[in-house]
Design an enzyme around this catalytic site. Structure first.
Site, PDB file in Angstrom:
ATOM      1  N   TYR A  25       0.850  -1.203   0.000  1.00 50.12           N
ATOM      2  CA  TYR A  25       0.000   0.000   0.000  1.00 50.12           C
ATOM      3  C   TYR A  25       0.876   1.239   0.000  1.00 50.12           C
ATOM      4  O   TYR A  25       0.748   2.145   0.799  1.00 50.12           O
ATOM      5  CB  TYR A  25      -0.937  -0.036   1.217  1.00 50.12           C
ATOM      6  CG  TYR A  25      -2.173   0.834   1.047  1.00 50.12           C
ATOM      7  CD1 TYR A  25      -3.192   0.448   0.189  1.00 50.12           C
ATOM      8  CD2 TYR A  25      -2.300   2.040   1.740  1.00 50.12           C
ATOM      9  CE1 TYR A  25      -4.320   1.233   0.024  1.00 50.12           C
ATOM     10  CE2 TYR A  25      -3.422   2.833   1.586  1.00 50.12           C
ATOM     11  CZ  TYR A  25      -4.434   2.426   0.730  1.00 50.12           C
ATOM     12  OH  TYR A  25      -5.557   3.209   0.556  1.00 50.12           O
ATOM     13  N   HIS A 107       5.364  -3.929 -12.873  1.00 50.66           N
ATOM     14  CA  HIS A 107       6.697  -3.809 -13.485  1.00 50.66           C
ATOM     15  C   HIS A 107       7.227  -5.238 -13.629  1.00 50.66           C
ATOM     16  O   HIS A 107       7.069  -6.053 -12.703  1.00 50.66           O
ATOM     17  CB  HIS A 107       7.586  -2.962 -12.574  1.00 50.66           C
ATOM     18  CG  HIS A 107       8.983  -2.711 -13.073  1.00 50.66           C
ATOM     19  ND1 HIS A 107       9.291  -2.521 -14.412  1.00 50.66           N
ATOM     20  CD2 HIS A 107      10.163  -2.615 -12.400  1.00 50.66           C
ATOM     21  CE1 HIS A 107      10.601  -2.303 -14.532  1.00 50.66           C
ATOM     22  NE2 HIS A 107      11.146  -2.362 -13.330  1.00 50.66           N
ATOM     23  N   GLU A 194      13.749   5.578 -16.547  1.00 49.49           N
ATOM     24  CA  GLU A 194      13.950   6.191 -15.217  1.00 49.49           C
ATOM     25  C   GLU A 194      15.431   6.482 -14.947  1.00 49.49           C
ATOM     26  O   GLU A 194      15.756   7.449 -14.277  1.00 49.49           O
ATOM     27  CB  GLU A 194      13.328   5.317 -14.113  1.00 49.49           C
ATOM     28  CG  GLU A 194      13.979   3.982 -13.892  1.00 49.49           C
ATOM     29  CD  GLU A 194      13.086   2.971 -13.170  1.00 49.49           C
ATOM     30  OE1 GLU A 194      11.860   3.158 -13.123  1.00 49.49           O
ATOM     31  OE2 GLU A 194      13.634   1.962 -12.678  1.00 49.49           O
ATOM     32  N   GLU A 230      11.497  26.108 -12.553  1.00 53.82           N
ATOM     33  CA  GLU A 230      10.899  26.442 -13.859  1.00 53.82           C
ATOM     34  C   GLU A 230      10.782  25.211 -14.774  1.00 53.82           C
ATOM     35  O   GLU A 230      10.041  25.211 -15.752  1.00 53.82           O
ATOM     36  CB  GLU A 230      11.718  27.552 -14.543  1.00 53.82           C
ATOM     37  CG  GLU A 230      10.976  28.181 -15.711  1.00 53.82           C
ATOM     38  CD  GLU A 230      11.684  29.398 -16.305  1.00 53.82           C
ATOM     39  OE1 GLU A 230      12.562  29.971 -15.633  1.00 53.82           O
ATOM     40  OE2 GLU A 230      11.358  29.761 -17.443  1.00 53.82           O
ATOM     41  N   SER A 251      10.662  32.307 -25.816  1.00 48.10           N
ATOM     42  CA  SER A 251      11.125  33.356 -26.731  1.00 48.10           C
ATOM     43  C   SER A 251      11.950  32.741 -27.870  1.00 48.10           C
ATOM     44  O   SER A 251      12.496  31.637 -27.718  1.00 48.10           O
ATOM     45  CB  SER A 251      11.995  34.354 -25.965  1.00 48.10           C
ATOM     46  OG  SER A 251      13.156  33.693 -25.472  1.00 48.10           O
TER      47      SER A 251
HETATM   48  N1  NDP Z   1       6.400   4.135  -7.651  1.00 58.33           N
HETATM   49  C1  NDP Z   1       5.746   4.166  -8.808  1.00 58.33           C
HETATM   50  O1  NDP Z   1       5.045   5.119  -9.121  1.00 58.33           O
HETATM   51  C2  NDP Z   1       5.807   3.035  -9.778  1.00 58.33           C
HETATM   52  C3  NDP Z   1       6.081   1.763  -9.328  1.00 58.33           C
HETATM   53  N2  NDP Z   1       5.926   0.698 -10.167  1.00 58.33           N
HETATM   54  C4  NDP Z   1       6.141  -0.635  -9.637  1.00 58.33           C
HETATM   55  O2  NDP Z   1       5.152  -0.875  -8.632  1.00 58.33           O
HETATM   56  C5  NDP Z   1       5.682  -1.750  -7.630  1.00 58.33           C
HETATM   57  C6  NDP Z   1       5.523  -1.090  -6.263  1.00 58.33           C
HETATM   58  O3  NDP Z   1       6.394   0.038  -6.203  1.00 58.33           O
HETATM   59  P1  NDP Z   1       6.068   1.291  -5.250  1.00 58.33           P
HETATM   60  O4  NDP Z   1       4.606   1.590  -5.297  1.00 58.33           O
HETATM   61  O5  NDP Z   1       7.046   2.348  -5.639  1.00 58.33           O
HETATM   62  O6  NDP Z   1       6.429   0.705  -3.829  1.00 58.33           O
HETATM   63  P2  NDP Z   1       6.482   1.511  -2.441  1.00 58.33           P
HETATM   64  O7  NDP Z   1       7.867   1.411  -1.931  1.00 58.33           O
HETATM   65  O8  NDP Z   1       5.869   2.850  -2.594  1.00 58.33           O
HETATM   66  O9  NDP Z   1       5.487   0.673  -1.502  1.00 58.33           O
HETATM   67  C7  NDP Z   1       5.748  -0.589  -1.096  1.00 58.33           C
HETATM   68  C8  NDP Z   1       4.638  -1.125  -0.200  1.00 58.33           C
HETATM   69  O10 NDP Z   1       4.987  -2.478   0.121  1.00 58.33           O
HETATM   70  C9  NDP Z   1       5.008  -2.617   1.516  1.00 58.33           C
HETATM   71  N3  NDP Z   1       6.044  -3.579   1.880  1.00 58.33           N
HETATM   72  C10 NDP Z   1       7.389  -3.411   1.744  1.00 58.33           C
HETATM   73  N4  NDP Z   1       8.026  -4.511   2.146  1.00 58.33           N
HETATM   74  C11 NDP Z   1       7.065  -5.379   2.563  1.00 58.33           C
HETATM   75  C12 NDP Z   1       7.091  -6.680   3.109  1.00 58.33           C
HETATM   76  N5  NDP Z   1       8.264  -7.289   3.311  1.00 58.33           N
HETATM   77  N6  NDP Z   1       5.917  -7.309   3.414  1.00 58.33           N
HETATM   78  C13 NDP Z   1       4.745  -6.673   3.207  1.00 58.33           C
HETATM   79  N7  NDP Z   1       4.633  -5.410   2.706  1.00 58.33           N
HETATM   80  C14 NDP Z   1       5.790  -4.785   2.395  1.00 58.33           C
HETATM   81  C15 NDP Z   1       5.303  -1.239   2.078  1.00 58.33           C
HETATM   82  O11 NDP Z   1       4.832  -1.189   3.410  1.00 58.33           O
HETATM   83  P3  NDP Z   1       5.623  -0.412   4.577  1.00 58.33           P
HETATM   84  O12 NDP Z   1       4.966   0.930   4.677  1.00 58.33           O
HETATM   85  O13 NDP Z   1       5.382  -1.262   5.774  1.00 58.33           O
HETATM   86  O14 NDP Z   1       7.081  -0.332   4.193  1.00 58.33           O
HETATM   87  C16 NDP Z   1       4.490  -0.388   1.114  1.00 58.33           C
HETATM   88  O15 NDP Z   1       3.132  -0.410   1.486  1.00 58.33           O
HETATM   89  C17 NDP Z   1       7.120  -2.025  -8.061  1.00 58.33           C
HETATM   90  O16 NDP Z   1       7.106  -3.191  -8.833  1.00 58.33           O
HETATM   91  C18 NDP Z   1       7.473  -0.826  -8.946  1.00 58.33           C
HETATM   92  O17 NDP Z   1       8.484  -1.075  -9.881  1.00 58.33           O
HETATM   93  C19 NDP Z   1       5.477   0.826 -11.459  1.00 58.33           C
HETATM   94  C20 NDP Z   1       5.181   2.067 -11.964  1.00 58.33           C
HETATM   95  C21 NDP Z   1       5.443   3.269 -11.191  1.00 58.33           C
HETATM   96  C1  LIG Z   2       9.981   6.944 -13.476  1.00 60.34           C
HETATM   97  C2  LIG Z   2      10.076   6.029 -12.296  1.00 60.34           C
HETATM   98  C3  LIG Z   2       9.144   4.827 -12.350  1.00 60.34           C
HETATM   99  O1  LIG Z   2       9.512   3.976 -13.413  1.00 60.34           O
HETATM  100  C4  LIG Z   2       7.741   5.344 -12.582  1.00 60.34           C
HETATM  101  C5  LIG Z   2       7.109   6.268 -11.622  1.00 60.34           C
HETATM  102  O2  LIG Z   2       7.176   5.052 -13.617  1.00 60.34           O
HETATM  103  C6  LIG Z   2       9.277   4.064 -11.026  1.00 60.34           C
HETATM  104  O3  LIG Z   2       9.773   2.918 -11.050  1.00 60.34           O
HETATM  105  O4  LIG Z   2       8.899   4.603  -9.975  1.00 60.34           O
HETATM  106 MG    MG Z   3       8.040   3.746 -14.869  1.00 66.01          MG
HETATM  107 MG    MG Z   4      10.162   2.000 -12.802  1.00 66.32          MG
END
Ligand code: NDP
Ligand SMILES: CC[C@](O)(C(C)=O)C(=O)O
Ligand code: MG
Ligand code: MG
Length: 341
Positions: A25, A107, A194, A230, A251
């Site tokens: 989450y 991903h 990225e 900017e 410009s």
């Molecule tokens: N960030 C983005 O915008 C993008 C991400 N992705 C992909 O989405 C996926 C998620 O990335 P992202 O949203 O950045 O992740 P985040 O780091 O924002 O969130 C990770 C979540 O996983 C939980 N978590 C971490 N470790 C564990 C564990 N051991 N057991 C249970 N829960 C756990 C965290 O909880 P806690 O608060 O307890 O740490 C948190 O809720 C990845 O595959 C990423 O590549 C794809 C497109 C864009």
């Molecule tokens: C640009 C970073 C990214 O690939 C995304 C937000 O799409 C990521 O892994 O967070």
């Molecule tokens: Mg991306």
């Molecule tokens: Mg990425």
């Protein structure tokens, strides 16, 4: 032109009656879970106890451990950090991946680089929004969406493509456009984008510009506005109208400087470096190094992160942004060391 799928192309019905577990989450997890729920999907959240867990409860979700959520769901969307996925998959998800379920990613990293090898009797696909999770949520609330890619790795039920598109529609992405790709293409292009452009390329360009002005004796505040603040305004114009749209608003002097000085800064050597970065991604070297860095508790990641946060551009920026409440992140998108939701 590639086929781009929009809301009208999607059969929602394949998601009806299915329970979706959003695992994690954070940035993507909170956006997917909230958007899915508001689109009428049956959603549960699976996450460890802590900040994210509490936030998911606060947001009104039914929240479970990862194992409990995976067990009851038909569609399991893994939105854990890439470097944590294999460990959590092995401990809490794998045993609940019974025949005919769907295992989904945002991903392709872990599947493409063989960190997770799914069983052969489940659907496996990805739905990857091309934007940060907080924007996946914000744009959905505004009635728009972030474009996404989908890719099918295994289609056991014959419904994987319909399900991927229905999922993409439910998170708002089919309002903006959804394209088909492969796990390989999504993984390699996302990592390249990225590293070379969106994050790595950009932060290095911004810092180099800032340092060049400050070292030449110009005021840091002015350098911050010129090289960082900017940038958003210029990128917004590119987002709306491409390079031509941006150049229409600047410009002719700026446009001439763009033509003659841009290629002096980002020159043929930079493109050679970009090719080297891409080769490390394609060969698996980048992935291997990142996996090893995590196995030894991230010494380099943590040291660089601390150094970056102490850079003068960050100190000046914090002070200036305090004077501009309108640029503060909306709602709880604030930068914090904790949960990213
Ligand atoms: N960030 C983005 O915008 C993008 C991400 N992705 C992909 O989405 C996926 C998620 O990335 P992202 O949203 O950045 O992740 P985040 O780091 O924002 O969130 C990770 C979540 O996983 C939980 N978590 C971490 N470790 C564990 C564990 N051991 N057991 C249970 N829960 C756990 C965290 O909880 P806690 O608060 O307890 O740490 C948190 O809720 C990845 O595959 C990423 O590549 C794809 C497109 C864009
Ligand atoms: C640009 C970073 C990214 O690939 C995304 C937000 O799409 C990521 O892994 O967070
Ligand atoms: Mg991306
Ligand atoms: Mg990425």
């Amino acid at each position: 032109m590639a086929k781009v799928y929009y809301n009208g192309d999607v059969n929602d019905q394949v998601l009806a009656g299915k329970k979706v577990a959003v695992i994690g989450y954070g940035s993507q997890g909170h956006a997917h879970a909230l958007n899915l729920k508001e689109s009428g999907a049956d959603v549960v959240v699976g996450v460890r106890k802590g900040k994210s867990f509490d936030k998911a409860v606060e947001d009104g979700h039914n929240v479970y451990t990862v194992a409990e959520a995976a067990e009851q769901a038909d569609v399991i969307m893994v939105l854990l950090p890439d470097e944590q996925q294999q460990k959590v998959y092995d401990a809490e998800i794998k045993q609940h991946l019974t025949s005919g379920k769907a295992l989904v990613f945002a991903h392709g990293f872990n599947v493409h680089f063989h960190q997770i090898v799914p069983p052969s009797d489940v659907d496996v696909f990805l739905v990857a929004p091309k934007g940060p999770g907080h924007l996946v949520r914000r744009t959905y609330e505004e009635g728009a969406g972030v474009p996404a890619l989908f890719a099918i790795y295994q289609d056991v039920t014959g419904k994987a493509k319909d399900l991927a598109l229905a999922y993409a529609k439910a998170i708002g992405s089919a309002r903006a456009g959804v394209l088909e790709t492969s796990f390989k293409e999504e993984t390699e292009t996302d990592l390249f984008g990225e590293q070379a452009v969106l994050c790595g390329g950009l932060t290095s360009l911004v810092k180099s510009g800032f340092e060049t002005l400050v070292e030449a004796g110009y005021q840091p505040e002015l350098a911050y506005f010129e090289c960082l603040h900017e940038l958003k305004l210029i990128v917004d114009l590119m987002y709306e109208g491409g390079l031509e749209g941006m150049r229409y608003s600047i410009s002719d002097t700026a446009q001439w400087g763009d033509f003659v000085s841009g290629p002096r800064v980002v020159d043929a050597k930079v493109k050679e470096s970009m090719k080297a970065v891409l080769e490390d991604i394609q060969s698996g070297k980048f992935a291997k190094d990142w996996i090893v860095e995590n196995q030894v508790n991230r010494p380099q990641f943590n040291a660089i992160n601390q150094r970056e946060n102490e850079h003068q551009i960050e100190k000046v920026g914090r002070e200036l942004r305090d004077m501009m409440p309108f640029v503060k992140p909306k709602k709880k998108e604030a930068v914090s060391a904790g949960a990213k939701n």
